[in-house]
Design a protein around this motif. Structure first.
Motif, PDB file in Angstrom:
ATOM      1  N   GLY A 247       0.791  -1.224   0.000  1.00  0.00           N
ATOM      2  CA  GLY A 247       0.000   0.000   0.000  1.00  0.00           C
ATOM      3  C   GLY A 247       0.823   1.272   0.000  1.00  0.00           C
ATOM      4  N   ASP A 248       2.126   1.177   0.286  1.00  0.00           N
ATOM      5  CA  ASP A 248       2.985   2.363   0.226  1.00  0.00           C
ATOM      6  C   ASP A 248       3.036   2.877  -1.212  1.00  0.00           C
ATOM      7  OD1 ASP A 248       3.464   1.949   2.880  1.00  0.00           O
ATOM      8  OD2 ASP A 248       5.517   1.238   2.646  1.00  0.00           O
ATOM      9  N   THR A 249       2.981   4.203  -1.378  1.00  0.00           N
ATOM     10  CA  THR A 249       2.957   4.795  -2.716  1.00  0.00           C
ATOM     11  C   THR A 249       4.064   5.825  -2.872  1.00  0.00           C
ATOM     12  OG1 THR A 249       1.386   6.526  -2.038  1.00  0.00           O
ATOM     13  CG2 THR A 249       0.472   4.472  -2.914  1.00  0.00           C
ATOM     14  N   TYR A 250       4.418   6.070  -4.137  1.00  0.00           N
ATOM     15  CA  TYR A 250       5.432   7.072  -4.470  1.00  0.00           C
ATOM     16  C   TYR A 250       5.122   7.630  -5.850  1.00  0.00           C
ATOM     17  CZ  TYR A 250       9.915   8.977  -6.033  1.00  0.00           C
ATOM     18  OH  TYR A 250      10.903   9.796  -6.540  1.00  0.00           O
ATOM     19  N   GLU A 251       5.225   8.962  -5.999  1.00  0.00           N
ATOM     20  CA  GLU A 251       5.011   9.626  -7.279  1.00  0.00           C
ATOM     21  C   GLU A 251       6.296  10.351  -7.694  1.00  0.00           C
ATOM     22  OE1 GLU A 251       1.642  12.170  -7.137  1.00  0.00           O
ATOM     23  OE2 GLU A 251       0.221  10.560  -6.667  1.00  0.00           O
ATOM     24  N   PRO A 252       7.021   9.811  -8.675  1.00  0.00           N
ATOM     25  CA  PRO A 252       8.259  10.463  -9.107  1.00  0.00           C
ATOM     26  C   PRO A 252       8.002  11.764  -9.861  1.00  0.00           C
ATOM     27  CG  PRO A 252       7.779   8.606 -10.528  1.00  0.00           C
ATOM     28  CD  PRO A 252       6.772   8.564  -9.407  1.00  0.00           C
ATOM     29  N   ASP A 253       6.815  11.886 -10.457  1.00  0.00           N
ATOM     30  CA  ASP A 253       6.436  13.126 -11.145  1.00  0.00           C
ATOM     31  C   ASP A 253       4.917  13.201 -11.166  1.00  0.00           C
ATOM     32  OD1 ASP A 253       5.509  11.495 -13.318  1.00  0.00           O
ATOM     33  OD2 ASP A 253       7.561  11.446 -14.103  1.00  0.00           O
ATOM     34  N   GLY A 254       4.378  14.226 -11.821  1.00  0.00           N
ATOM     35  CA  GLY A 254       2.942  14.436 -11.805  1.00  0.00           C
ATOM     36  C   GLY A 254       2.151  13.472 -12.644  1.00  0.00           C
ATOM     37  N   SER A 255       2.815  12.655 -13.460  1.00  0.00           N
ATOM     38  CA  SER A 255       2.093  11.750 -14.350  1.00  0.00           C
ATOM     39  C   SER A 255       2.378  10.281 -14.076  1.00  0.00           C
ATOM     40  CB  SER A 255       2.458  12.066 -15.811  1.00  0.00           C
ATOM     41  OG  SER A 255       3.858  11.898 -16.025  1.00  0.00           O
ATOM     42  N   SER A 256       3.134   9.957 -13.027  1.00  0.00           N
ATOM     43  CA  SER A 256       3.490   8.566 -12.727  1.00  0.00           C
ATOM     44  C   SER A 256       3.303   8.292 -11.243  1.00  0.00           C
ATOM     45  CB  SER A 256       4.943   8.263 -13.111  1.00  0.00           C
ATOM     46  OG  SER A 256       5.194   8.567 -14.469  1.00  0.00           O
ATOM     47  N   SER A 257       3.001   7.054 -10.924  1.00  0.00           N
ATOM     48  CA  SER A 257       2.903   6.660  -9.522  1.00  0.00           C
ATOM     49  C   SER A 257       3.251   5.189  -9.379  1.00  0.00           C
ATOM     50  CB  SER A 257       1.503   6.914  -8.966  1.00  0.00           C
ATOM     51  OG  SER A 257       0.555   6.053  -9.571  1.00  0.00           O
ATOM     52  N   ALA A 258       3.786   4.814  -8.212  1.00  0.00           N
ATOM     53  CA  ALA A 258       4.114   3.418  -7.897  1.00  0.00           C
ATOM     54  C   ALA A 258       3.444   3.058  -6.581  1.00  0.00           C
ATOM     55  CB  ALA A 258       5.623   3.222  -7.791  1.00  0.00           C
ATOM     56  N   THR A 259       2.829   1.880  -6.529  1.00  0.00           N
ATOM     57  CA  THR A 259       2.187   1.392  -5.309  1.00  0.00           C
ATOM     58  C   THR A 259       2.684  -0.019  -5.026  1.00  0.00           C
ATOM     59  OG1 THR A 259       0.187   2.680  -5.781  1.00  0.00           O
ATOM     60  CG2 THR A 259      -0.004   0.908  -4.173  1.00  0.00           C
ATOM     61  N   ILE A 260       3.184  -0.262  -3.829  1.00  0.00           N
ATOM     62  CA  ILE A 260       3.661  -1.591  -3.444  1.00  0.00           C
ATOM     63  C   ILE A 260       2.454  -2.491  -3.235  1.00  0.00           C
ATOM     64  CG2 ILE A 260       4.894  -2.927  -1.702  1.00  0.00           C
ATOM     65  CD1 ILE A 260       6.615  -0.477  -1.171  1.00  0.00           C
ATOM     66  N   THR A 261       2.424  -3.627  -3.948  1.00  0.00           N
ATOM     67  CA  THR A 261       1.307  -4.561  -3.838  1.00  0.00           C
ATOM     68  C   THR A 261       1.677  -5.863  -3.125  1.00  0.00           C
ATOM     69  OG1 THR A 261       1.798  -5.479  -6.037  1.00  0.00           O
ATOM     70  CG2 THR A 261       0.227  -3.650  -5.923  1.00  0.00           C
ATOM     71  N   ASP A 262       2.972  -6.180  -3.014  1.00  0.00           N
ATOM     72  CA  ASP A 262       3.395  -7.416  -2.356  1.00  0.00           C
ATOM     73  C   ASP A 262       4.818  -7.245  -1.860  1.00  0.00           C
ATOM     74  OD1 ASP A 262       3.182  -9.953  -1.369  1.00  0.00           O
ATOM     75  OD2 ASP A 262       3.109 -10.976  -3.298  1.00  0.00           O
ATOM     76  N   VAL A 263       5.128  -7.860  -0.720  1.00  0.00           N
ATOM     77  CA  VAL A 263       6.452  -7.769  -0.103  1.00  0.00           C
ATOM     78  C   VAL A 263       6.926  -9.175   0.240  1.00  0.00           C
ATOM     79  CG1 VAL A 263       7.809  -6.853   1.831  1.00  0.00           C
ATOM     80  CG2 VAL A 263       5.918  -5.499   0.874  1.00  0.00           C
ATOM     81  N   HIS A 264       8.178  -9.496  -0.113  1.00  0.00           N
ATOM     82  CA  HIS A 264       8.778 -10.791   0.224  1.00  0.00           C
ATOM     83  C   HIS A 264      10.139 -10.539   0.865  1.00  0.00           C
ATOM     84  CE1 HIS A 264       9.593 -15.057   0.034  1.00  0.00           C
ATOM     85  NE2 HIS A 264      10.737 -14.830  -0.583  1.00  0.00           N
ATOM     86  N   LEU A 265      10.354 -11.131   2.041  1.00  0.00           N
ATOM     87  CA  LEU A 265      11.597 -10.934   2.794  1.00  0.00           C
ATOM     88  C   LEU A 265      12.307 -12.269   2.984  1.00  0.00           C
ATOM     89  CD1 LEU A 265      10.271  -8.583   5.651  1.00  0.00           C
ATOM     90  CD2 LEU A 265      11.157  -7.931   3.404  1.00  0.00           C
ATOM     91  N   THR A 266      13.645 -12.243   2.920  1.00  0.00           N
ATOM     92  CA  THR A 266      14.459 -13.408   3.243  1.00  0.00           C
ATOM     93  C   THR A 266      15.715 -12.950   3.968  1.00  0.00           C
ATOM     94  OG1 THR A 266      15.572 -13.304   1.081  1.00  0.00           O
ATOM     95  CG2 THR A 266      13.704 -14.802   1.289  1.00  0.00           C
ATOM     96  N   PRO A 267      16.258 -13.791   4.846  1.00  0.00           N
ATOM     97  CA  PRO A 267      17.522 -13.416   5.491  1.00  0.00           C
ATOM     98  C   PRO A 267      18.674 -13.485   4.514  1.00  0.00           C
ATOM     99  CG  PRO A 267      16.857 -15.630   6.149  1.00  0.00           C
ATOM    100  CD  PRO A 267      15.740 -15.081   5.328  1.00  0.00           C
TER     101      PRO A 267
END
Length: 364
Positions: free
Chosen positions: A70-90
């Motif tokens: 659900g975390d989001t980021y907009e690098p500019d006014g016409s683009s956006s990124a939303t995290i939909t899945d997270v995978h962690l490993t040691p």
């Protein structure tokens, strides 16, 4: 002159109803003209969404803990990124982070543009929020909003001090940033010829990430011999993958084994007796049932080619019959995690003495 006469005419010339109709038509015409000359609301640019897998490399625990779906980021006014899945490993002392993100951007000539460029494989993208700032490379692009994850059961081998090995318990969970990444399903421990050291075999279910057709854990393809780190709350396993075929530690069984030691000192030979065991008395891993000792032979060749055989005054050959607790697996019979067959060498911790013996034969 009256504004409206008795016949309903405005100023005695135009009917009132006709005048209202004319005004309404005029208003519509004026509004349409205003819309045409002002240009109106131009249609917005076409936008599209695609999904990408980002390898964020290793991150410290406090960063991994802050990254969430659900975390989001907009690098500019016409683009956006939303995290939909997270995978962690040691990965060593840090945490490997793999993300699936929804990338939204404008479409030009049929190509989606995110942050002024297409989301190409290998491209580095940043995710910046009020809590963290990370960047990683695009490893895959597709239509799914979730990572291709799964579970793989493996056997991990490690050598630990006895106290640490005893803390490894079936049901233990390995958790990173609040997420379970591995579960200990079964454990077998065996003595070694190292003082205070215990061999550990842990049947473990790993939360894997599938990429390029292979299951991955710790950032690399999961395969035999791969080194893994599993940091639990009370211990850390740093071992190697012994098996990945998912058949577990195997079913417990017993085998009758003939063992042999050659050219050992007499005091060592005399200290080995039937009834000695390795492991607890109520469930021994190995129990000696018979011991036969005879002098080692000295074989010398004379100058004339004759062969002289004599008993060694000190050294002894020892033949031992024992019963081993083994595990039957799809890959063979294992004793303390190693293949049990003639010609191999095993180590027995008999409490008062640790011996290395050669396996002569194995039978049921």
């Amino acid at each position: 002159m009256e504004l409206i006469d008795d016949d309903g005419n405005l100023f005695g010339a135009v009917n009132v109803i006709d005048a209202l109709v004319v005004l309404l038509v005029l208003a519509v015409v004026i509004a349409g003209a205003a819309l045409v000359f002002s240009g109106g609301d131009a249609p917005g640019p076409d936008t599209q969404t695609t999904y990408a897998t980002l390898d964020m490399g290793t991150q410290p625990a406090y960063i991994a803990d802050a990254i969430n779906e659900g975390d989001t980021y907009e690098p500019d006014g016409s683009s956006s990124a939303t995290i939909t899945d997270v995978h962690l490993t040691p990965r060593g002392n840090d945490i490997g982070v793999t993300l699936r993100v929804a990338l939204e951007g404008e479409v030009n000539d049929g190509t989606l543009t995110y942050g002024n460029a297409p989301p190409r494989l290998g491209r580095t993208l940043a995710i910046e929020t009020s809590q963290y700032q990370v960047e990683g490379q695009i490893r895959a692009v597709g239509n799914s909003n979730a990572l291709a994850t799964g579970e793989r059961r493996v056997i991990i081998r490690d050598t630990l001090d006895a106290e640490t090995a005893s803390a490894v318990t079936p049901g233990d969970e390995i958790r990173l940033a609040g997420r379970t990444v591995a579960t200990i399903d079964d454990v077998a421990t065996y003595a070694t010829n190292g003082s205070g050291q215990t061999r550990l075999l842990a049947e473990t279910t790993l939360a894997t990430h599938r990429e390029d057709g292979y299951a991955r854990f710790g950032g690399v393809r999961l395969q035999r011999g791969q080194s893994l780190t599993l940091p639990a709350d009370d211990y850390t396993i740093e071992g190697d993958v012994e098996r990945t075929n998912g058949d577990g530690l195997g079913e417990t069984a017993t085998r009758n084994v003939t063992l042999r030691m050659t050219d050992v000192r007499e005091d060592t030979a005399d200290s080995i007796e039937p009834g000695m065991i390795e492991g607890p008395a109520n469930d021994p891993v190995a129990e000696l049932t018979d011991v036969d000792t005879e002098p080692s032979l000295i074989i010398a060749t004379g100058d004339d080619g004759s062969v002289n055989v004599a008993d060694h005054p000190i050294n002894r050959d020892v033949t031992i019959t024992a019963q081993f607790q083994v595990r039957e697996t799809a890959t063979g019979v294992l004793f303390k995690g190693d293949r049990l067959r003639g010609g191999t060498t095993v180590t027995l911790d008999l409490e008062t003495r640790i011996i290395e013996v050669e396996v002569v034969s194995v039978s049921r």
